[in-house]
Enzyme design. Structure first.
Site, PDB file in Angstrom:
ATOM      1  N   GLY A   9      37.936  34.899  40.453  1.00 23.83           N
ATOM      2  CA  GLY A   9      37.770  36.276  40.483  1.00 23.83           C
ATOM      3  C   GLY A   9      38.751  37.536  40.689  1.00 23.83           C
ATOM      4  O   GLY A   9      39.480  38.129  41.209  1.00 23.83           O
ATOM      5  N   TYR A  16      41.145  42.691  45.964  1.00 26.33           N
ATOM      6  CA  TYR A  16      41.215  41.709  46.734  1.00 26.33           C
ATOM      7  C   TYR A  16      41.947  40.210  46.422  1.00 26.33           C
ATOM      8  O   TYR A  16      42.760  40.130  46.756  1.00 26.33           O
ATOM      9  CB  TYR A  16      39.897  41.176  47.735  1.00 26.33           C
ATOM     10  CG  TYR A  16      39.583  42.344  48.744  1.00 26.33           C
ATOM     11  CD1 TYR A  16      41.436  42.787  49.469  1.00 26.33           C
ATOM     12  CD2 TYR A  16      38.498  42.151  49.011  1.00 26.33           C
ATOM     13  CE1 TYR A  16      40.460  43.742  50.148  1.00 26.33           C
ATOM     14  CE2 TYR A  16      38.080  43.346  49.855  1.00 26.33           C
ATOM     15  CZ  TYR A  16      39.207  44.536  50.588  1.00 26.33           C
ATOM     16  OH  TYR A  16      39.026  45.593  51.548  1.00 26.33           O
ATOM     17  N   TYR A 172      30.626  40.640  53.287  1.00 28.71           N
ATOM     18  CA  TYR A 172      30.963  42.173  53.631  1.00 28.71           C
ATOM     19  C   TYR A 172      30.120  42.334  54.521  1.00 28.71           C
ATOM     20  O   TYR A 172      28.821  41.370  54.355  1.00 28.71           O
ATOM     21  CB  TYR A 172      29.992  42.529  52.762  1.00 28.71           C
ATOM     22  CG  TYR A 172      30.381  44.206  52.840  1.00 28.71           C
ATOM     23  CD1 TYR A 172      31.450  44.596  53.301  1.00 28.71           C
ATOM     24  CD2 TYR A 172      29.149  44.730  52.437  1.00 28.71           C
ATOM     25  CE1 TYR A 172      31.337  46.309  54.050  1.00 28.71           C
ATOM     26  CE2 TYR A 172      29.339  45.859  52.374  1.00 28.71           C
ATOM     27  CZ  TYR A 172      30.365  46.721  53.306  1.00 28.71           C
ATOM     28  OH  TYR A 172      29.873  47.990  53.290  1.00 28.71           O
ATOM     29  N   TYR A 182      23.539  49.045  49.812  1.00 29.49           N
ATOM     30  CA  TYR A 182      24.234  47.078  48.355  1.00 29.49           C
ATOM     31  C   TYR A 182      23.069  46.670  48.823  1.00 29.49           C
ATOM     32  O   TYR A 182      22.786  45.958  49.711  1.00 29.49           O
ATOM     33  CB  TYR A 182      25.100  46.671  50.436  1.00 29.49           C
ATOM     34  CG  TYR A 182      25.887  45.636  50.236  1.00 29.49           C
ATOM     35  CD1 TYR A 182      27.321  45.722  48.716  1.00 29.49           C
ATOM     36  CD2 TYR A 182      25.751  44.560  49.893  1.00 29.49           C
ATOM     37  CE1 TYR A 182      27.780  45.293  48.568  1.00 29.49           C
ATOM     38  CE2 TYR A 182      26.693  43.368  50.499  1.00 29.49           C
ATOM     39  CZ  TYR A 182      28.031  43.801  49.308  1.00 29.49           C
ATOM     40  OH  TYR A 182      28.725  42.707  48.491  1.00 29.49           O
ATOM     41  N   GLY A 221      38.418  49.780  47.270  1.00 27.51           N
ATOM     42  CA  GLY A 221      37.581  50.767  46.197  1.00 27.51           C
ATOM     43  C   GLY A 221      38.817  50.060  44.752  1.00 27.51           C
ATOM     44  O   GLY A 221      38.389  50.624  44.001  1.00 27.51           O
ATOM     45  N   SER A 222      37.867  48.484  44.756  1.00 27.34           N
ATOM     46  CA  SER A 222      37.761  47.983  43.464  1.00 27.34           C
ATOM     47  C   SER A 222      37.023  48.107  42.456  1.00 27.34           C
ATOM     48  O   SER A 222      36.481  48.933  42.471  1.00 27.34           O
ATOM     49  CB  SER A 222      37.652  46.733  44.375  1.00 27.34           C
ATOM     50  OG  SER A 222      36.488  46.215  44.204  1.00 27.34           O
ATOM     51  N   ALA A 224      34.858  46.244  41.036  1.00 27.02           N
ATOM     52  CA  ALA A 224      33.708  45.666  41.339  1.00 27.02           C
ATOM     53  C   ALA A 224      32.495  46.993  42.253  1.00 27.02           C
ATOM     54  O   ALA A 224      32.098  47.052  42.623  1.00 27.02           O
ATOM     55  CB  ALA A 224      33.390  44.353  42.621  1.00 27.02           C
TER      56      ALA A 224
HETATM   57  P1  NAD Z   1      37.130  42.931  42.080  1.00 23.89           P
HETATM   58  O1  NAD Z   1      36.103  43.339  40.883  1.00 23.89           O
HETATM   59  O2  NAD Z   1      38.694  42.281  41.550  1.00 23.89           O
HETATM   60  O3  NAD Z   1      36.761  41.231  42.085  1.00 23.89           O
HETATM   61  C1  NAD Z   1      35.544  40.858  41.822  1.00 23.89           C
HETATM   62  C2  NAD Z   1      36.043  40.006  40.387  1.00 23.89           C
HETATM   63  O4  NAD Z   1      34.640  38.779  40.196  1.00 23.89           O
HETATM   64  C3  NAD Z   1      36.094  40.353  39.299  1.00 23.89           C
HETATM   65  O5  NAD Z   1      37.629  40.144  38.463  1.00 23.89           O
HETATM   66  C4  NAD Z   1      34.942  39.651  38.286  1.00 23.89           C
HETATM   67  O6  NAD Z   1      35.382  40.072  37.075  1.00 23.89           O
HETATM   68  C5  NAD Z   1      34.642  38.671  38.857  1.00 23.89           C
HETATM   69  N1  NAD Z   1      33.716  37.941  38.784  1.00 23.89           N
HETATM   70  C6  NAD Z   1      32.180  38.862  38.660  1.00 23.89           C
HETATM   71  N2  NAD Z   1      31.333  37.946  38.016  1.00 23.89           N
HETATM   72  C7  NAD Z   1      31.999  36.418  37.774  1.00 23.89           C
HETATM   73  C8  NAD Z   1      31.805  35.578  37.068  1.00 23.89           C
HETATM   74  N3  NAD Z   1      30.136  34.753  36.943  1.00 23.89           N
HETATM   75  N4  NAD Z   1      32.495  34.279  36.811  1.00 23.89           N
HETATM   76  C9  NAD Z   1      33.596  34.674  37.150  1.00 23.89           C
HETATM   77  N5  NAD Z   1      34.026  35.235  38.001  1.00 23.89           N
HETATM   78  C10 NAD Z   1      33.532  36.749  38.077  1.00 23.89           C
HETATM   79  O7  NAD Z   1      36.189  43.634  43.075  1.00 23.89           O
HETATM   80  P2  NAD Z   1      36.454  42.994  44.684  1.00 23.89           P
HETATM   81  O8  NAD Z   1      35.623  44.070  45.504  1.00 23.89           O
HETATM   82  O9  NAD Z   1      37.655  42.428  45.062  1.00 23.89           O
HETATM   83  O10 NAD Z   1      35.898  41.825  45.114  1.00 23.89           O
HETATM   84  C11 NAD Z   1      36.482  40.678  45.509  1.00 23.89           C
HETATM   85  C12 NAD Z   1      35.323  40.161  46.787  1.00 23.89           C
HETATM   86  O11 NAD Z   1      35.247  40.462  47.695  1.00 23.89           O
HETATM   87  C13 NAD Z   1      33.680  40.052  46.692  1.00 23.89           C
HETATM   88  O12 NAD Z   1      33.458  38.149  47.137  1.00 23.89           O
HETATM   89  C14 NAD Z   1      33.313  40.771  47.166  1.00 23.89           C
HETATM   90  O13 NAD Z   1      31.872  41.187  47.673  1.00 23.89           O
HETATM   91  C15 NAD Z   1      34.281  41.089  48.482  1.00 23.89           C
HETATM   92  N6  NAD Z   1      33.797  42.380  49.141  1.00 23.89           N
HETATM   93  C16 NAD Z   1      34.217  43.096  48.834  1.00 23.89           C
HETATM   94  C17 NAD Z   1      34.317  44.316  49.594  1.00 23.89           C
HETATM   95  C18 NAD Z   1      34.842  46.124  48.775  1.00 23.89           C
HETATM   96  O14 NAD Z   1      34.397  46.706  49.690  1.00 23.89           O
HETATM   97  N7  NAD Z   1      35.383  46.166  47.781  1.00 23.89           N
HETATM   98  C19 NAD Z   1      34.174  44.565  50.913  1.00 23.89           C
HETATM   99  C20 NAD Z   1      34.094  43.506  51.686  1.00 23.89           C
HETATM  100  C21 NAD Z   1      33.945  42.130  50.185  1.00 23.89           C
END
Ligand code: NAD
Length: 286
Positions: A9, A16, A172, A182, A221-222, A224
């Site tokens: 990911g 993250y 989350y 969400y 602020g990623s 996603a």
């Molecule tokens: P991010 O965009 O950096 O990471 C998400 C990644 O998932 C992306 O690189 C995307 O290409 C990949 N992805 C999506 N579908 C996929 C698939 N089918 N196969 C392989 N890869 C796939 O965003 P992030 O916010 O850092 O997300 C990482 C984790 O952190 C997620 O589980 C997210 O729910 C969690 N999270 C994020 C936040 C936030 O505020 N950003 C808060 C709590 C939890």
């Protein structure tokens, strides 16, 4: 001997997963990445062209080394699962061996084994819809990409994980408290992920003494998160209401992942660890 980590990911330097890779690299781990197939070309060419060099910098001034980037689509377990239209899609046709089972086989062939597995991915096609407006298809897609993907990764990597290893995912608070916005079953997907963390901790613990934990992270602020649409509001809300009134840095989540993957956390498994400036502990907004 240094540890080896596979982080699923990572497709840019904002999320993250990237921060976790950096913290693990700083602690001496070898870094393998799993990158979503449609994002692979841009990620690899940006890496090659040095676009991430500034953010590859570690505290000691060296650059994080990435031993290998694997294409991955975690909603498919093996080639038989892949529908014809996806196979034919030109964003997929250029890559090969990107189902979960194949990636695990490739990592085994290239490196033999790993110590640390990180799941930092989620996807909910209907995330912007309230739950009552979410289709069955959208709900199941959220669970497939965001929850089952973790079970699948652990299942396929477990045979090549060293004893006393560690698996980590990102969750989350919308799993346990109402966070309007969400949607699309993403709150349900995170609830499943947290419940599965406990059951997987038992199974992987009994089998190989592998610890399984999940980090409940505050808003970042990623890429996603921006796609969900309300992230700036959540960051402001946290700043106003959390016990710690500061920006939450991805590095703080990365460092927690490094701690959880280290011997220092040898007694911790099946846990949801909050890295959110304490927001989860509040009962009311202030
Ligand atoms: P991010 O965009 O950096 O990471 C998400 C990644 O998932 C992306 O690189 C995307 O290409 C990949 N992805 C999506 N579908 C996929 C698939 N089918 N196969 C392989 N890869 C796939 O965003 P992030 O916010 O850092 O997300 C990482 C984790 O952190 C997620 O589980 C997210 O729910 C969690 N999270 C994020 C936040 C936030 O505020 N950003 C808060 C709590 C939890």
């Amino acid at each position: 001997k240094g540890k080896r980590a596979f982080i699923a990911g990572v497709a840019d330097d904002n999320g993250y997963g990237w921060a976790i890779a950096k913290s693990l690299a700083a602690a001496g781990a070898e870094i393998l990445l799993g990158t979503w197939v449609p994002a692979l070309n841009i990620f690899e060419s940006s890496l090659r062209r040095g676009k991430f060099d500034e953010s590859r910098k570690l505290k000691d001034g060296s650059l994080m080394e990435i031993a290998k980037v694997y294409p991955l689509d975690a909603v498919y377990d093996n080639p038989e699962d892949v529908p014809e239209d996806v196979k034919a899609n030109k964003r997929y046709a250029g890559a090969s061996n990107w189902t979960v089972q194949e990636v695990a086989e490739c990592v085994k062939k290239d490196f033999g084994n790993i110590d640390i597995l990180v799941h930092s991915l989620a996807n909910g096609p209907e995330v912007s819809k309230p739950l009552t407006e979410t289709s069955r298809k959208g709900y199941l897609a959220a669970l497939s990409a965001s929850s089952y993907s973790y079970i699948s990764l652990l299942k396929h990597f477990l045979p090549i994980m060293n004893r006393d290893g560690s698996a980590i995912s990102l969750t989350y608070i919308a799993s346990e408290r109402i966070i309007p916005g969400y949607g699309g079953g993403m709150s349900s997907a995170k609830a499943a992920l947290e419940s599965d963390t406990r059951v997987l901790a038992f199974e992987a613990g009994r089998k190989k003494r592998i610890r399984v934990n999940t980090i409940s992270a505050g808003p970042l602020g990623s890429r996603a998160a921006k796609a969900i649409g309300f992230i700036d509001m959540m960051i402001d809300y946290s700043f106003t209401n959390a016990p710690l009134q500061k920006e939450l840095h991805a590095e703080e989540v990365g460092n927690t992942a490094a701690f959880l993957s280290s011997h220092l956390a040898s007694g911790i498994t099946g846990s949801v660890i909050y890295v959110d400036n304490g927001l989860n502990a509040m009962g009311v907004g202030v």
